[in-house]
Write a protein that holds these residues in place. Structure first.
Motif, PDB file in Angstrom:
ATOM      1  N   GLN A  63      -2.312   4.056   5.297  1.00 41.11           N
ATOM      2  CA  GLN A  63      -2.231   2.615   5.128  1.00 41.11           C
ATOM      3  C   GLN A  63      -0.786   2.133   5.258  1.00 41.11           C
ATOM      4  O   GLN A  63      -0.509   1.118   5.908  1.00 41.11           O
ATOM      5  CB  GLN A  63      -2.799   2.206   3.763  1.00 41.11           C
ATOM      6  N   LYS A  82      -3.453  -9.579   5.054  1.00 42.94           N
ATOM      7  CA  LYS A  82      -2.709  -9.918   6.268  1.00 42.94           C
ATOM      8  C   LYS A  82      -3.264 -11.188   6.915  1.00 42.94           C
ATOM      9  O   LYS A  82      -2.513 -12.011   7.454  1.00 42.94           O
ATOM     10  CB  LYS A  82      -2.796  -8.762   7.268  1.00 42.94           C
ATOM     11  N   ASP A 117       3.688  -4.697  10.623  1.00 42.90           N
ATOM     12  CA  ASP A 117       4.746  -5.618  10.204  1.00 42.90           C
ATOM     13  C   ASP A 117       5.880  -5.726  11.216  1.00 42.90           C
ATOM     14  O   ASP A 117       6.627  -6.703  11.227  1.00 42.90           O
ATOM     15  CB  ASP A 117       5.318  -5.170   8.846  1.00 42.90           C
ATOM     16  N   GLY A 150      -6.001  -4.633   2.035  1.00 37.70           N
ATOM     17  CA  GLY A 150      -4.704  -4.802   2.689  1.00 37.70           C
ATOM     18  C   GLY A 150      -4.799  -5.625   3.960  1.00 37.70           C
ATOM     19  O   GLY A 150      -3.990  -6.528   4.192  1.00 37.70           O
ATOM     20  N   LYS A 208       0.595  -0.303   8.126  1.00 37.30           N
ATOM     21  CA  LYS A 208       1.279  -1.522   7.675  1.00 37.30           C
ATOM     22  C   LYS A 208       2.667  -1.632   8.310  1.00 37.30           C
ATOM     23  O   LYS A 208       3.106  -2.725   8.723  1.00 37.30           O
ATOM     24  CB  LYS A 208       1.392  -1.489   6.154  1.00 37.30           C
TER      25      LYS A 208
END
Lengths: 208, 208
Positions: free
Chosen positions: A65, A136, A73, A132, A69
């Motif tokens: 994860q 987003k 990002d 998660g 991420k």
DNA sequence: GTCTATAGAAGGATAGAC
DNA sequence: GTCTATCCTTCTATAGAC
């Protein structure tokens, strides 16, 4: 020697479970890979193979994860973020001869109907991923329900395309799924924008 | 209840492999389930467990394709067809306590990097599914490239949502994925309707 | 905490009678 | 083609010395 024994056991288990599955990986293989002894495993994990597997599922799930991420990002917006995740996954698949995809998918399917403890562990990991990804999407103004649906769909596209890609040794499924994921997110964003300020898309969504 | 021993072996293997995976299912368990003897298995499948598994993969793969096709064809159009497939899959999952999803997904992940013979068998099955779904989309006027991308995405959404659904014991992922699949197909059709040309030019969404 | 050794069960596969 | 019996390996897990 490089690290402590417990960490080596988890790392070895993670690699072998991801590659061969849970039932297909013997404890002896894990011990050999980790350069450890029986006694070390049962010292650090009194629950044996199951306890080690639960640790592997939770730690690799959280690590994956974080990895996703980070890739996400780095992109300039949500759409490019989703695109980057699929592109990165395809690149990793190719670089590892289609061995390295989701760290817990194989085990998740194996234990879903056979091992409640490990099933719950995989469910927890997937639950965190969904939360998660949902975050987003809500961060860019998408409503909670839509965001959750997109999150579930993006993860499903990723996982499903991993199965097809590993079986066929081809990244085409991942690239196709990535495009569909991107389109789904973009469409949701554009529908959102039309509500606040009506402006039709300057170009067709599906051109490839 | 099949009377043929060979058929009983394949059926038993299919059920156990789907539920427990390949490595997690012992030959003795298959024999017990099929009410057969060791000699029967090695008489009908001289190649042993691998040969039985290949037969299971190919026959259940083809059978599942027929099942999905039947559900799909019962609907009035392509969009409703895709919707029906996901709804039907969710209903089966609930009815079987999340045991009965894709007949070959677990095995496919297990053998992808460990058993070339079985990996090729799963790749062949997935390849047939993709061709079948692609045909469904080209039949309604979608271009070859778009149709194949949609086919890969729909199958990925199905397979991926199966993983999430079995792990979490919840049909939400399947319903979410189904909605995304429906949206993708509908959007493609609408984009098609806006065009005068029958076959849109193939061009990537993100150039460069 | 780590070593050697081994228990006890289950794994895949085979032989030979019929 | 089916039955019984068996071989050898691998599996998970434990015991006991140090």
């Amino acid at each position: 020697m490089p690290t402590d024994t417990r960490e080596r056991l988890v790392d070895a288990g993670a690699e072998l479970f991801r590659l061969q599955g849970f039932a297909g990986t013997g404890i002896k293989a894990i011990l050999a890979e980790a350069h450890a002894q029986f006694s070390s495993l049962y010292h650090h994990f009194p629950g044996g193979k199951d306890e080690l597997a639960e640790e592997v599922i939770r730690t690799t799930g959280a690590a994956y994860q974080e990895l996703v991420k980070a890739v996400w990002d780095q992109a300039d917006d949500v759409v490019l973020g989703v695109e980057s995740v699929f592109e990165g996954a395809a690149a990793v698949l190719e670089a590892t001869d289609y061995a390295d995809a989701c760290p817990i998918a194989t085990v998740a399917l194996e234990v879903a109907s056979t091992n409640e403890r490990l099933r719950v562990a995989t469910a927890d990991v997937f639950g965190d991923w969904v939360l998660g990804a949902t975050l987003k999407f809500t961060e860019v103004g998408i409503g909670a329900g839509q965001a959750r649906r997109l999150a579930l769909s993006v993860i499903a596209l990723l996982e499903g395309s991993f199965i097809l890609a590993r079986a066929t040794k081809d990244t085409e499924p991942v690239r196709a799924a990535g495009q569909t994921a991107v389109d789904a997110v973009r469409l949701t964003l554009e529908a959102l924008g039309r509500r606040s300020r009506p402006e039709p898309p300057s170009r067709p969504l599906h051109a490839g």
